[in-house]
Structure formats: structure tokens, C-alpha cells
Write a protein that holds these residues in place. Structure first.
Motif, PDB file in Angstrom:
ATOM      1  N   THR A 222      45.096  23.650  46.078  1.00 24.03           N
ATOM      2  CA  THR A 222      43.853  22.896  46.115  1.00 24.03           C
ATOM      3  C   THR A 222      42.823  23.571  45.232  1.00 24.03           C
ATOM      4  OG1 THR A 222      43.087  24.126  48.040  1.00 24.03           O
ATOM      5  CG2 THR A 222      44.290  22.095  48.453  1.00 24.03           C
ATOM      6  N   GLY A 223      42.142  22.769  44.417  1.00 24.65           N
ATOM      7  CA  GLY A 223      41.066  23.296  43.602  1.00 24.65           C
ATOM      8  C   GLY A 223      41.281  23.053  42.126  1.00 24.65           C
ATOM      9  N   THR A 224      40.266  23.408  41.337  1.00 23.16           N
ATOM     10  CA  THR A 224      40.295  23.293  39.889  1.00 23.16           C
ATOM     11  C   THR A 224      40.602  24.679  39.330  1.00 23.16           C
ATOM     12  OG1 THR A 224      38.608  21.580  40.080  1.00 23.16           O
ATOM     13  CG2 THR A 224      38.987  22.521  37.892  1.00 23.16           C
ATOM     14  N   PRO A 225      41.698  24.870  38.572  1.00 27.85           N
ATOM     15  CA  PRO A 225      42.192  26.209  38.220  1.00 27.85           C
ATOM     16  C   PRO A 225      41.158  27.213  37.725  1.00 27.85           C
ATOM     17  CG  PRO A 225      43.790  24.573  37.572  1.00 27.85           C
ATOM     18  CD  PRO A 225      42.604  23.807  38.089  1.00 27.85           C
ATOM     19  N   PRO A 226      40.278  26.882  36.740  1.00 28.76           N
ATOM     20  CA  PRO A 226      39.338  27.918  36.280  1.00 28.76           C
ATOM     21  C   PRO A 226      38.396  28.423  37.375  1.00 28.76           C
ATOM     22  CG  PRO A 226      39.450  26.118  34.708  1.00 28.76           C
ATOM     23  CD  PRO A 226      40.167  25.653  35.935  1.00 28.76           C
ATOM     24  N   TYR A 227      38.232  27.639  38.446  1.00 25.00           N
ATOM     25  CA  TYR A 227      37.314  28.034  39.514  1.00 25.00           C
ATOM     26  C   TYR A 227      38.048  28.517  40.769  1.00 25.00           C
ATOM     27  CZ  TYR A 227      34.458  25.031  36.526  1.00 25.00           C
ATOM     28  OH  TYR A 227      33.837  24.460  35.441  1.00 25.00           O
ATOM     29  N   MET A 228      39.356  28.571  40.739  1.00 27.38           N
ATOM     30  CA  MET A 228      40.115  28.943  41.923  1.00 27.38           C
ATOM     31  C   MET A 228      40.209  30.463  42.083  1.00 27.38           C
ATOM     32  SD  MET A 228      43.268  26.200  41.873  1.00 27.38           S
ATOM     33  CE  MET A 228      44.177  27.105  43.137  1.00 27.38           C
ATOM     34  N   ALA A 229      40.259  30.900  43.329  1.00 27.17           N
ATOM     35  CA  ALA A 229      40.407  32.327  43.628  1.00 27.17           C
ATOM     36  C   ALA A 229      41.741  32.833  43.099  1.00 27.17           C
ATOM     37  CB  ALA A 229      40.310  32.550  45.134  1.00 27.17           C
ATOM     38  N   GLN A 230      41.736  34.076  42.622  1.00 27.59           N
ATOM     39  CA  GLN A 230      42.928  34.598  41.932  1.00 27.59           C
ATOM     40  C   GLN A 230      44.120  34.724  42.873  1.00 27.59           C
ATOM     41  OE1 GLN A 230      44.085  38.046  42.188  1.00 27.59           O
ATOM     42  NE2 GLN A 230      42.339  39.212  42.945  1.00 27.59           N
ATOM     43  N   GLU A 231      43.913  35.048  44.150  1.00 28.38           N
ATOM     44  CA  GLU A 231      45.033  35.155  45.082  1.00 28.38           C
ATOM     45  C   GLU A 231      45.685  33.801  45.334  1.00 28.38           C
ATOM     46  OE1 GLU A 231      43.709  38.965  47.834  1.00 28.38           O
ATOM     47  OE2 GLU A 231      43.227  36.932  48.494  1.00 28.38           O
ATOM     48  N   LEU A 232      44.896  32.740  45.371  1.00 24.82           N
ATOM     49  CA  LEU A 232      45.460  31.410  45.564  1.00 24.82           C
ATOM     50  C   LEU A 232      46.229  30.962  44.331  1.00 24.82           C
ATOM     51  CD1 LEU A 232      42.431  29.656  47.334  1.00 24.82           C
ATOM     52  CD2 LEU A 232      44.431  30.724  48.379  1.00 24.82           C
ATOM     53  N   LEU A 233      45.759  31.362  43.156  1.00 28.58           N
ATOM     54  CA  LEU A 233      46.476  31.044  41.930  1.00 28.58           C
ATOM     55  C   LEU A 233      47.821  31.765  41.873  1.00 28.58           C
ATOM     56  CD1 LEU A 233      43.510  31.242  39.389  1.00 28.58           C
ATOM     57  CD2 LEU A 233      44.837  29.191  39.886  1.00 28.58           C
ATOM     58  N   LYS A 234      47.840  33.012  42.278  1.00 28.20           N
ATOM     59  CA  LYS A 234      49.075  33.807  42.227  1.00 28.20           C
ATOM     60  C   LYS A 234      50.001  33.519  43.398  1.00 28.20           C
ATOM     61  CE  LYS A 234      46.953  37.780  41.937  1.00 28.20           C
ATOM     62  NZ  LYS A 234      46.714  39.246  41.791  1.00 28.20           N
ATOM     63  N   GLY A 235      49.475  32.837  44.427  1.00 22.43           N
ATOM     64  CA  GLY A 235      50.302  32.525  45.581  1.00 22.43           C
ATOM     65  C   GLY A 235      50.489  33.690  46.526  1.00 22.43           C
ATOM     66  N   THR A 236      49.648  34.729  46.409  1.00 24.19           N
ATOM     67  CA  THR A 236      49.767  35.889  47.285  1.00 24.19           C
ATOM     68  C   THR A 236      49.021  35.692  48.597  1.00 24.19           C
ATOM     69  OG1 THR A 236      47.870  36.930  46.178  1.00 24.19           O
ATOM     70  CG2 THR A 236      50.080  37.489  45.377  1.00 24.19           C
ATOM     71  N   SER A 237      48.285  34.590  48.714  1.00 27.19           N
ATOM     72  CA  SER A 237      47.592  34.270  49.958  1.00 27.19           C
ATOM     73  C   SER A 237      47.821  32.799  50.274  1.00 27.19           C
ATOM     74  CB  SER A 237      46.088  34.554  49.848  1.00 27.19           C
ATOM     75  OG  SER A 237      45.412  34.153  51.025  1.00 27.19           O
ATOM     76  N   THR A 238      48.298  32.493  51.472  1.00 31.27           N
ATOM     77  CA  THR A 238      48.516  31.101  51.873  1.00 31.27           C
ATOM     78  C   THR A 238      47.388  30.587  52.755  1.00 31.27           C
ATOM     79  OG1 THR A 238      49.825  31.842  53.780  1.00 31.27           O
ATOM     80  CG2 THR A 238      51.023  31.321  51.749  1.00 31.27           C
TER      81      THR A 238
ATOM     82  N   ALA B 178      49.939  31.406  37.778  1.00 35.56           N
ATOM     83  CA  ALA B 178      50.170  32.834  37.977  1.00 35.56           C
ATOM     84  C   ALA B 178      49.502  33.668  36.890  1.00 35.56           C
ATOM     85  CB  ALA B 178      51.667  33.121  38.025  1.00 35.56           C
ATOM     86  N   LEU B 179      49.613  33.226  35.620  1.00 32.07           N
ATOM     87  CA  LEU B 179      49.009  33.985  34.523  1.00 32.07           C
ATOM     88  C   LEU B 179      47.485  33.953  34.622  1.00 32.07           C
ATOM     89  CD1 LEU B 179      49.360  35.624  31.984  1.00 32.07           C
ATOM     90  CD2 LEU B 179      49.469  33.496  30.661  1.00 32.07           C
ATOM     91  N   LEU B 180      46.928  32.804  34.972  1.00 32.80           N
ATOM     92  CA  LEU B 180      45.483  32.722  35.146  1.00 32.80           C
ATOM     93  C   LEU B 180      45.026  33.656  36.267  1.00 32.80           C
ATOM     94  CD1 LEU B 180      42.709  31.531  34.592  1.00 32.80           C
ATOM     95  CD2 LEU B 180      43.327  29.549  36.001  1.00 32.80           C
ATOM     96  N   GLY B 181      45.811  33.708  37.354  1.00 33.50           N
ATOM     97  CA  GLY B 181      45.482  34.611  38.447  1.00 33.50           C
ATOM     98  C   GLY B 181      45.483  36.067  38.008  1.00 33.50           C
ATOM     99  N   LYS B 182      46.450  36.443  37.167  1.00 39.47           N
ATOM    100  CA  LYS B 182      46.515  37.817  36.666  1.00 39.47           C
ATOM    101  C   LYS B 182      45.327  38.130  35.754  1.00 39.47           C
ATOM    102  CE  LYS B 182      51.542  38.335  36.964  1.00 39.47           C
ATOM    103  NZ  LYS B 182      52.810  38.535  36.204  1.00 39.47           N
ATOM    104  N   ASN B 183      44.920  37.152  34.935  1.00 39.90           N
ATOM    105  CA  ASN B 183      43.758  37.353  34.063  1.00 39.90           C
ATOM    106  C   ASN B 183      42.501  37.616  34.887  1.00 39.90           C
ATOM    107  OD1 ASN B 183      45.365  36.940  31.825  1.00 39.90           O
ATOM    108  ND2 ASN B 183      44.736  34.814  31.521  1.00 39.90           N
ATOM    109  N   LYS B 184      42.352  36.854  35.958  1.00 39.97           N
ATOM    110  CA  LYS B 184      41.174  37.032  36.815  1.00 39.97           C
ATOM    111  C   LYS B 184      41.242  38.352  37.575  1.00 39.97           C
ATOM    112  CE  LYS B 184      39.993  32.165  37.490  1.00 39.97           C
ATOM    113  NZ  LYS B 184      39.786  31.079  38.468  1.00 39.97           N
ATOM    114  N   SER B 185      42.437  38.735  37.993  1.00 42.71           N
ATOM    115  CA  SER B 185      42.606  40.011  38.678  1.00 42.71           C
ATOM    116  C   SER B 185      42.184  41.166  37.784  1.00 42.71           C
ATOM    117  CB  SER B 185      44.066  40.175  39.115  1.00 42.71           C
ATOM    118  OG  SER B 185      44.255  41.407  39.774  1.00 42.71           O
TER     119      SER B 185
END
Length: 504
Positions: A314-330, A388-395
Motif C-alpha cells: 500500500t502506498g506510492t513508492p517514492p513516499y513509502m517507508a523503506q521497511e515496507l518497500l523491502k518487505g522486512t516489516s509486515t 527492494a532497490l528503492l528501499g535500499k536507497n532510502k536505507s
């Protein structure tokens, strides 16, 4: 095909590759692919001709065109040309909607497209300007979307929010909620194409286990027309709107028990209200309004064993939390929305400036937010090939404490943004240390729990409402003295709200 005409439940297209034809049937939940038909020999040509004849005899409804709601849809789909400007492709199209009484209908005339958000697969939210003889004095927008049928309707959240907002001091919270005039869920009959496709997935066998067909609902909501944040002409008003959103978002979490879960630039709007200033003069005051509750959840349902009610993030990728993008938090937490608000401010302040834009209706120009020219920072956040890559960039942005790049016009935001970046950096570092310590304990074979429990909901106490709000009190220049409308320390929290951390 789903955009023209707007109210379309499904579409079937054919892909021709030399002498072969393959059909694709798509609705808002799934794409069905047929086996290829070779029409160069055998009975392939007969099948091809039969398909053409069959499609010719389909009704508009069988083609997915909901002409009972949109009388002009039938004519619109027959037009051979599509306007180059997709903002006006629906202009003048009329919807016939049922009223409160049997046999009662009213007309809504569509205008420009305000936003079209394909980011969440299947939801396909479109917001358009609209007018209606039912509300002749109001500027309207109509929102048409296909949320998952299992989701709580947006209007349920707003009804609860308004009931609680009327109890606030001076009913301040009502100024920050969207006003809904009409809401309608379209029900499809059992003999409809949508239901026929859904029935194919009953007791079906799949190569990959765990697939669940997600039913969707056509939801139509008519609201008042609000002002987009990009139309504001100065940084003080913009920062006040962001402050209002931060306050309203936390108030929704604490009092009605609602977590928004879909903060994005398009969901942050504002309205002007005429009020008396300190000099006793009447002037327009700006108020931030948080909209779009399609993906919201009740806080009492957000438990650690929470299962997504949608198959898609859920959400728009550039504004999403990095853990939700990487799937490390459900589990979607309050701090994930705070992180989204940080990204919204960062991207607006880094990638935009102020300019003069000519209004479409006339020759006058208006000062408002515009994109910066040349190379804009954080472009890779929009071009990332995967979540996943976007999540890593934000991390990396947090853990490496990368420099914050701001437009000169938004330099006054730096203190607030840097404070949030440092808070997240510290929190994610603490979480990484906690993971290392636990793995080291497992490696050493220790059976006792020697590592203290980590507070994941606040990133070890680093992210909470006060860490979002307190930096506003230290802003200087044009942003000094903004109004903070919500203080949890002065509001008793409801006993029914779970997973809430009071912030004094």
C-alpha cells in the motif's frame, strides 16, 4: 482501455504476432491469458472469424462498459480519436447516479482530471473535477476507485472521524477532514462478467500455492473540491499545512483510532477559511486537510500478526517507508507514516521552487510551486526498477546520513528535515545493533534472553509524535511561530485504542 471510458469493469485485447492471436482478458484483479490461435492453417482461421463475430455481438455491459451509470460512455468509446491531453479526456462526460430514494437519480458532469494514481495495482484511483445540479453552489470532485472488497469503506473512517472531531475544542479537527456529499458502492450481479471470472478461482489449483483472487469494488465518492498544496504561493503556508497534517494524522491515530497508511503528496490538500486575525480584520487562513482513506486501518487491528487485506503493497513508492518497500516489516506502524511525511516534505522542498503559472481558464498567471529545472535531487527514487532497490536507497540515505539537498526557496525547512533524518538514522542504527546482538546470542547458543526487548514501534524510542512536532517550535525565519493544533498531553486517550504510545 481502463481510462477511456472511465467506468469500465474489464477489457479484452488481442495480441497478434504474425499468424498467431493471443487474447488477454483483464479486470482490476487479474489478467487471463488464452492459448495462442494459429489462423494460418487448420481450423485456426475459423476460430479467428468466430471470435470476431462473437465480439461484435457483445453488449456494452459485456464489454465492461458500465453504460447504466454513464449514459455517454457508449458514445465516448465509439470515438476514434483520444485527446492528446489526458487531463480532459473525460470532460463533459456525464454520470447518472442513484439518489437516496428509489427511482431517484441525479447527474454529475465530469471535468478535468485532478489526479490519476496507478501506483497501487488494481485500485486505479482517479479524481476529477465535477459539477452537479444537486449541489449547484459547491465546487466538487468525484473520486472513482476499485479498492479491495474486503477493505473498510473510506466513508466508515470519515464518519467515525467526524463524530470524534465534533468533540474537539472548538471542533478544530473538523477543519482538517474532507467533506463528503455522496458515496456509492456499485454491486455487480451474479451473472456479470466480473463474477464469472471470480468463480474460476474457486477451488482452483495453482502452480504457486497461496494465490488468492482479490475481489474489488467500484466505489464512487463525491467530495468538496480542495486546494492542492502545490498551488500555495509561500513557504509559510506550505509548512503550516504540513504541520496541520502531522497534527491531524496523530489525532486520527489517538482519538478515532485510525492509521492513514497512504500518505502522499496528492493526499495532502488544504482549504481556506475566512477568520479574524489579531488586528480584528477578516482574512483567509489556510488549513491542511488529509484526504484519501481508502487504505486506512483501525489502530486496534494493527497487531504484530496483522495480515494484509490487499495482495499489493500500500502506498506510492517514492513516499513509502523503506521497511515496507523491502518487505522486512509486515505491520504498518505509525512511524512508517511519519517516514512517509518526511519523504513528502523532502521531495517537495528538494525538487521544487516557486514560479508563475498561467491559469487554463484565463490569461492571468499565479505564483505557485513548480518543478525545478535541470537535474533534480532524488531522481533515482522515482526511477528505481524495484521496491527492494528503492528501499535500499532510502536505507542508505538514513544510515549514511546523506546530505539533504534543498531548493533555495525551501531552505527554511532544513532544521525540521535534518532533525527527522537524524532521529530515523539513530533509530535504524539501534535496530541494526539489536539484530546483530540477537544473532550473536543465537550463534553463541545462549538459551536465556540476554538482549532487552527492542521497541520496534518507535525505533527504540527515537520516532514518535514529539520527535515530529518539537522541531517545528525551533523553526526560524518565515516559518517561525507556526500553529501546532494538537497536543496529546492535553487530550485523554480512548481506552479502546490499542498499540498507542502517549507522547507528552
Amino acid at each position: 482501455m481502463f481510462s477511456v471510458p472511465l467506468l469500465r469493469s474489464h477489457a479484452t485485447v488481442g495480441l497478434v504476432d504474425r499468424d498467431r492471436l493471443q487474447l488477454y482478458h483483464a479486470n482490476r484483479s487479474v489478467i487471463l491469458v488464452s492459448s495462442a490461435i494459429d489462423f494460418s492453417g487448420g481450423d485456426g482461421l475459423d476460430k479467428f472469424i468466430a471470435i470476431i463475430i462473437a465480439f461484435r455481438h457483445l453488449s456494452l455491459k459485456q464489454n465492461g462498459i458500465l453504460d447504466t451509470l454513464a449514459k455517454t460512455n457508449g458514445e465516448l468509446v465509439k470515438k476514434s480519436g483520444i485527446p492528446r491531453n489526458n487531463k480532459v479526456v473525460q470532460e463533459g462526460n456525464e454520470l447518472q447516479l442513484p439518489g437516496n430514494e428509489p427511482e431517484e437519480t441525479f447527474t454529475v458532469t465530469l471535468g478535468d482530471v485532478i489526479s490519476r494514481d496507478p501506483a497501487t495495482i488494481g485500485r486505479s484511483t482517479v479524481v476529477l473535477k465535477a459539477t452537479s445540479d444537486r449541489w449547484p453552489k459547491n465546487k466538487l470532485v468525484i473520486k472513482i476507485s476499485w479498492p479491495g472488497s474486503g477493505r473498510v469503506p473510506e466513508t466508515d473512517f470519515l464518519k467515525k472521524a467526524y463524530a470524534e472531531a465534533e468533540k474537539t475544542d472548538g471542533q478544530w479537527a473538523t477543519k482538517h477532514l474532507p467533506r463528503v456529499f455522496y458515496a456509492k458502492d456499485v454491486v455487480f450481479e451474479k451473472d456479470s462478467t466480473l463474477e464469472s471470472v471470480a468463480s474460476l478461482f474457486t477451488d482452483a489449483k495453482f502452480a504457486k500455492r497461496g494465490y488468492v483472487y482479490e475481489r474489488r469494488t467500484l466505489r464512487i465518492i463525491i467530495q468538496e473540491q480542495l486546494v492542492p498544496i502545490k498551488s500555495l504561493s509561500n513557504t509559510r503556508d506550505i509548512c503550516q499545512v504540513f504541520t496541520d497534517i502531522a497534527c491531524t494524522h496523530r489525532w486520527l491515530h489517538d482519538c478515532p483510532g485510525i492509521l492513514h497508511r497512504d500518505l502522499s503528496k496528492n493526499n495532502i490538500m488544504c482549504r481556506y477559511i475566512e477568520e479574524m486575525n489579531a488586528l480584528g480584520e477578516r482574512e483567509q487562513q489556510v488549513y491542511g486537510v488529509l484526504t484519501d482513506y481508502d487504505l486506512s486501518s483501525w489502530t486496534k487491528d494493527l497487531k504484530t500478526d496483522y495480515t494484509r487485506t490487499s495482495e499489493q503493497r500500500t502506498g506510492t513508492p517514492p513516499y513509502m517507508a523503506q521497511e515496507l518497500l523491502k518487505g522486512t516489516s509486515t505491520t504498518h506502524l505509525y512511524r512508517h507514516d511519519v517516514e512517509s511525511l518526511f519523504y513528502i516534505m523532502l521531495l517537495m522542498c528538494g525538487r521544487h521552487t516557486f514560479g508563475h503559472v498561467k491559469e487554463r481558464a484565463g490569461k492571468e498567471t499565479k505564483r505557485q510551486v513548480v518543478m525545478r529545472e535541470g537535474n533534480r535531487p532524488y531522481e533515482d527514487w522515482f526511477d528505481a526498477p524495484s521496491y527492494a532497490l528503492l528501499g535500499k536507497n532510502k536505507s542508505s540515505f538514513f544510515l549514511d546520513i546523506e546530505d539533504i539537498e534543498l531548493s533555495p526557496a525551501f531552505e527554511d525547512f532544513r532544521t525540521w528535515l535534518q532533525s527527522l533524518q537524524i532521529a530515523f538514522s539513530k533509530g535504524f542504527t539501534l535496530k541494526s545493533v539489536d539484530v546483530v546482538q540477537r544473532r550473536e546470542q543465537e550463534y553463541n547458543g545462549s538459551s536465556a534472553c540476554e538482549v532487552a526487548s527492542f521497541d520496534d514501534e518507535t525505533l527504540g524510542g527515537c520516532i514518535h509524535y514529539s520527535s515530529l512536532i518539537n522541531p517545528i517550535r525551533r523553526l526560524t525565519g518565515e516559518l517561525k511561530g507556526l500553529i501546532i493544533r494538537y497536543d496529546p498531553a492535553q487530550v485523554p486517550l480512548p481506552t479502546s485504542t490499542s498499540a498507542v504510545h502517549p507522547d507528552a
